[in-house]
Design a protein around this motif. Structure first.
Motif, short mmCIF file in Angstrom:
data_model
loop_
_atom_site.label_atom_id
_atom_site.label_comp_id
_atom_site.label_asym_id
_atom_site.label_seq_id
_atom_site.Cartn_x
_atom_site.Cartn_y
_atom_site.Cartn_z
N ALA A 82 11.56 -45.46 -6.79
CA ALA A 82 11.04 -46.82 -6.61
C ALA A 82 9.61 -46.81 -6.06
O ALA A 82 9.21 -45.85 -5.41
N PRO A 83 8.86 -47.89 -6.34
CA PRO A 83 7.49 -47.96 -5.83
C PRO A 83 7.47 -47.80 -4.32
O PRO A 83 8.36 -48.27 -3.61
N GLY A 84 6.49 -47.06 -3.85
CA GLY A 84 6.32 -46.89 -2.41
C GLY A 84 7.16 -45.78 -1.81
O GLY A 84 7.01 -45.43 -0.66
N GLN A 85 8.05 -45.20 -2.64
CA GLN A 85 8.94 -44.17 -2.09
C GLN A 85 8.40 -42.76 -2.31
O GLN A 85 7.64 -42.51 -3.23
N THR A 86 8.88 -41.85 -1.45
CA THR A 86 8.55 -40.44 -1.59
C THR A 86 9.85 -39.67 -1.62
O THR A 86 10.80 -40.01 -0.89
N ARG A 87 9.91 -38.67 -2.50
CA ARG A 87 11.15 -37.89 -2.60
C ARG A 87 10.79 -36.43 -2.86
O ARG A 87 9.83 -36.14 -3.58
N THR A 88 11.53 -35.53 -2.24
CA THR A 88 11.31 -34.11 -2.49
C THR A 88 12.44 -33.62 -3.40
O THR A 88 13.62 -33.83 -3.09
N VAL A 89 12.06 -33.04 -4.54
CA VAL A 89 13.08 -32.62 -5.51
C VAL A 89 12.88 -31.17 -5.92
O VAL A 89 11.79 -30.61 -5.80
N GLN A 90 13.98 -30.60 -6.40
CA GLN A 90 13.94 -29.25 -6.98
C GLN A 90 13.82 -29.42 -8.50
O GLN A 90 14.66 -30.08 -9.09
N VAL A 91 12.81 -28.83 -9.07
CA VAL A 91 12.63 -28.94 -10.52
C VAL A 91 12.76 -27.55 -11.12
O VAL A 91 12.10 -26.61 -10.67
N THR A 92 13.63 -27.42 -12.11
CA THR A 92 13.80 -26.12 -12.75
C THR A 92 13.42 -26.24 -14.22
O THR A 92 13.89 -27.13 -14.92
N ALA A 93 12.55 -25.34 -14.64
CA ALA A 93 12.17 -25.29 -16.06
C ALA A 93 12.69 -23.97 -16.59
O ALA A 93 12.20 -22.91 -16.20
N SER A 94 13.72 -24.03 -17.43
CA SER A 94 14.28 -22.76 -17.90
C SER A 94 14.40 -22.78 -19.42
O SER A 94 14.79 -23.78 -20.02
N ASP A 95 14.01 -21.68 -20.01
CA ASP A 95 14.15 -21.53 -21.46
C ASP A 95 13.77 -20.10 -21.82
O ASP A 95 13.01 -19.45 -21.10
N ALA A 96 14.32 -19.65 -22.96
CA ALA A 96 13.98 -18.31 -23.43
C ALA A 96 12.49 -18.19 -23.71
O ALA A 96 11.93 -17.09 -23.72
N ALA A 97 11.83 -19.32 -23.90
CA ALA A 97 10.39 -19.31 -24.19
C ALA A 97 9.59 -18.56 -23.12
O ALA A 97 8.55 -17.98 -23.41
N TRP A 98 10.11 -18.58 -21.89
CA TRP A 98 9.40 -17.84 -20.83
C TRP A 98 9.23 -16.39 -21.22
O TRP A 98 8.19 -15.79 -20.94
N GLU A 99 10.29 -15.85 -21.85
CA GLU A 99 10.24 -14.45 -22.28
C GLU A 99 9.56 -14.33 -23.63
O GLU A 99 8.66 -13.53 -23.83
N VAL A 100 10.01 -15.18 -24.58
CA VAL A 100 9.52 -15.09 -25.95
C VAL A 100 8.00 -15.26 -25.97
O VAL A 100 7.30 -14.52 -26.64
N TYR A 101 7.50 -16.19 -25.22
CA TYR A 101 6.06 -16.42 -25.19
C TYR A 101 5.35 -15.65 -24.08
O TYR A 101 4.19 -15.90 -23.78
N ARG A 102 6.11 -14.73 -23.48
CA ARG A 102 5.56 -13.81 -22.47
C ARG A 102 4.83 -14.54 -21.35
O ARG A 102 3.84 -14.07 -20.83
#
Ligand code: CU
Lengths: 249, 414
Positions: free
Chosen positions: B355-375
């Motif tokens: 919501a507007p005016g709010q602050t939140r701390t979150v864990q964001v995970t980006a996972s995919d084979a592309a990390w390896e495939v695209y080195r």
């Protein structure tokens, strides 16, 4: 080897062997020079010779003659002083052009499909004939270097102009003016040759306005004289027999 | 010693043969599959390509397609790479399979190199005309002087038909219409053949008589002057005079035939117009970021603040052209290349509307084979182990805003 043990038994046979030897040497010379000269020219003249959109009035005119007078000077030194044969420059340039045409036709066109009208080699033969002619008529290294070297530089641009002039006709392209040669460079994508590495029309000859090609050609001719001397001595040294240990050669 | 000299002689001969064949076999670089071998930080921290679109997947010879999108010139440009003060918008394709009919940055035609500003976003478009049939991987690409090629995402495109039908008609300012694919070819062959023949004639004149041994013997015995005859001199003079005459007349007739010619055009284009991105109302602070080597996943702790007037959700993380999406927020409708798209690769610990005016701390995970495939995982071996990317937030009305992140990355090996 003494005369009594000669490998030939008659004069006719000697002539025949000598002639066979001629063809073998000429054949080897042609291909060895082709290889060495071609590599040298690709490394020093490189893109200026590969692409029409590099063939400008300043740097191409300056660089190409300077880096290409090298082998002709060296081979002339050997062929003239050892055999009085005045075809050193022509044999070099014929070798170079054969190698270049094979490369441009089979690889640039046959393998990567760049149109031949975009990647043909520069013509160096007029300068080579004059260089050899002056060596023959004057019989002097200094004269050949000074007159021939200058002619080498001066003949380069006019010798190529009938081939490249049609590509310098202007076009309007999406609101910009460019020459057909520029357009070739833009149309036919070269992944490894971005536009900014193109070294054209750069330099400090602005005061000469549009007549910059003759100035560049003269400058190129002067430097060609110096390079001729240098490579002439390389040729002399290379054609020496001091490498061989036997005293009577 | 003699043996050694022989060996050296033999080896140098072999080297020369190798050199000659190498020279004749030289082919200019055409392939465009360096994308994976390029250092990860180059792809993550230089140019960020997004909103990419390849207008067609199959094109007939002579038909056109456009490659368009936007690129963000990252403000945290790595120190080891020259800034894009001189850059060229290129196409990564294996040779001229498509010709480049036009390319624009911010509406300005860019056949030449341009100057780009860090921190700006630019809109670009490349118009491609199909030339050679086959399946080709077509990339957007930015060449940066002192930095090398920076390759954008690539997509497989099929060209059908026959190259023999390809034409490239151009109308000159002198009113002539020609086909640039074959224009001037006959003229080139004619002059080269003529001069080659003259060179051969000169050579033939000298080699018809015995050459090396008898002439060498004559010189050794002091009879060098007898070797050049009066006829030789006349022939020499004729060749020199003839050469100069041909060059001069050819020059004159060429100038008559082509009275209007211009020099090659070159020069840097400055002042490219940047693209105005929507105002940012979200701020993001990266608390920490780790790359889990065994899990092929990057995890970051983000402190997100919404200063706008509409609730926002995180929809996409884009780095090195790999797009990690949260399918609950964003689905790709542009048929972005599969190998670069992780449709559900983005996991946010709490992705409910912020919501507007709010602050939140979150864990964001980006996972995919592309990390390896695209080195991209190789990032942890880079000299400056940082990562960077684009975060796309969406408000209730679906309006998008782009936030950049740039922070150190800690690898986790166990
Ligand atoms: Cu590719």
């Amino acid at each position: 080897m003494s005369a009594s043990q000669s490998a030939v038994r008659s004069r006719a046979e000697a002539v025949k062997v000598s002639r066979t030897f001629d063809w073998m040497i000429l054949f080897t010379l042609f291909f060895v020079v082709l290889g060495g000269y071609h590599i040298h020219y690709m490394l020093t003249g490189g893109d200026w010779d590969f692409w029409t959109d590099w063939k400008d009035r300043r740097l191409w005119v300056t660089v190409a003659p300077i880096v290409s007078i090298t082998f002709p000077a060296a081979v002339q030194a050997c062929l003239w002083y050892r055999y009085r044969l005045p075809f050193g420059a022509v044999v070099c340039v014929l070798g170079l052009l054969l190698g270049e045409w094979v490369n441009r036709y089979l690889n640039f066109w046959g393998w990567t499909y760049f149109p031949v009208n975009f990647c043909f080699p520069s013509n160096l033969i007029p300068g080579a004939i004059v260089l050899d002619g002056i060596m023959l008529l004057g019989g002097s290294m200094t004269l050949t270097a000074v007159v021939g070297g200058l002619a080498w530089g001066l003949l380069f641009y006019p010798g190529n102009w009938p081939i490249i002039a049609p590509l310098h006709v202007p076009v309007e392209y999406n609101g910009m003016m460019m020459t057909l040669a520029d357009l070739q460079g833009y149309n036919y994508v070269r992944t490894g040759t971005p536009e900014y590495i193109r070294m054209v029309e750069k330099g400090t000859l602005r005061t000469f306005g549009k007549d910059v090609a003759p100035v560049s050609a003269f400058f190129s001719g002067f430097v060609s004289i110096i390079i001729y001397f240098l490579w002439h001595f390389f040729g002399r040294w290379f054609a020496g027999t001091s490498f061989v240990s036997s005293e009577n050669i | 010693m003699k043996l050694l000299k022989d060996k050296v002689a033999k080896l140098s001969f072999v080297a020369l043969l190798a050199a000659s064949s190498a020279a004749m076999l030289y082919t200019p670089t055409a392939a465009a599959h360096g994308e994976k071998s390029q250092a990860a930080f180059m792809r993550m921290r230089t140019i960020h390509w997004f909103d990419m679109n390849w207008s067609k997947e199959e094109v007939k010879v002579n038909d056109t397609m456009t490659l368009s999108g936007k690129f963000f010139v990252f403000q945290g440009w790595p120190e080891t790479v020259d800034k894009p003060e001189v850059a060229f918008l290129n196409v990564g394709e294996p040779g001229a399979v498509f010709i480049r009919q036009g390319s624009w940055i911010g509406g300005q035609l860019v056949p030449r190199s341009v100057s780009l500003e860090l921190g700006e976003t630019y809109e670009f478009k490349v118009l491609l005309k199909a030339r050679r049939p086959g399946d080709w991987h077509v990339h957007a690409m930015m060449n940066v002087q002192g930095g090398g090629p920076i390759i954008g995402p690539g997509k497989w495109t099929t060209i059908t038909g026959s190259m023999r039908d390809f034409v490239n008609p151009v109308t000159t300012l002198t009113g002539e219409t020609l086909d640039l694919e074959t224009y001037n070819l006959e003229n080139t062959y004619f002059w080269h053949a003529l001069w080659y023949a003259l060179g051969l004639a000169w050579l033939a004149y000298w080699i018809r008589k015995p050459m090396f041994i008898p002439r060498s013997i004559a010189i050794e015995s002091g009879k060098a002057n007898t070797l050049i005859t009066a006829t030789d001199r006349k022939v020499g003079m004729a060749f020199v005079a003839g050469t100069i005459a041909i060059v001069a007349t050819a020059m004159t007739s060429t100038n008559e035939k082509y009275p209007i010619t211009t020099p090659l055009q070159a020069g840097l284009l400055r002042g490219m117009k940047p693209f105005e991105m929507p105002a940012k109302t979200v701020t993001v602070k990266v608390e920490d970021a780790t790359y889990r080597v065994p899990g092929r996943a990057m995890q970051m702790t983000l402190k997100i603040t919404n200063n706008g007037d509409s609730a926002v959700r995180l929809g996409e993380f884009n780095t090195a052209s790999v797009r990690f999406l949260d399918s609950a927020v964003l689905e790709d409708t542009t048929s972005y290349p599969d190998d670069l798209l992780a449709e559900d690769g983005l996991t946010v610990s709490d992705n409910s509307p912020l919501a507007p005016g709010q602050t939140r701390t979150v864990q964001v995970t980006a996972s995919d084979a592309a990390w390896e495939v695209y080195r991209l995982a190789d990032l942890i071996y880079d000299p400056d182990s940082r990562f960077a990317g684009l975060l796309f937030f969406f408000d209730e009305a679906g309006k998008r805003q782009m936030i950049t992140v740039d922070a150190p990355l800690i690898p986790v090996f166990i």
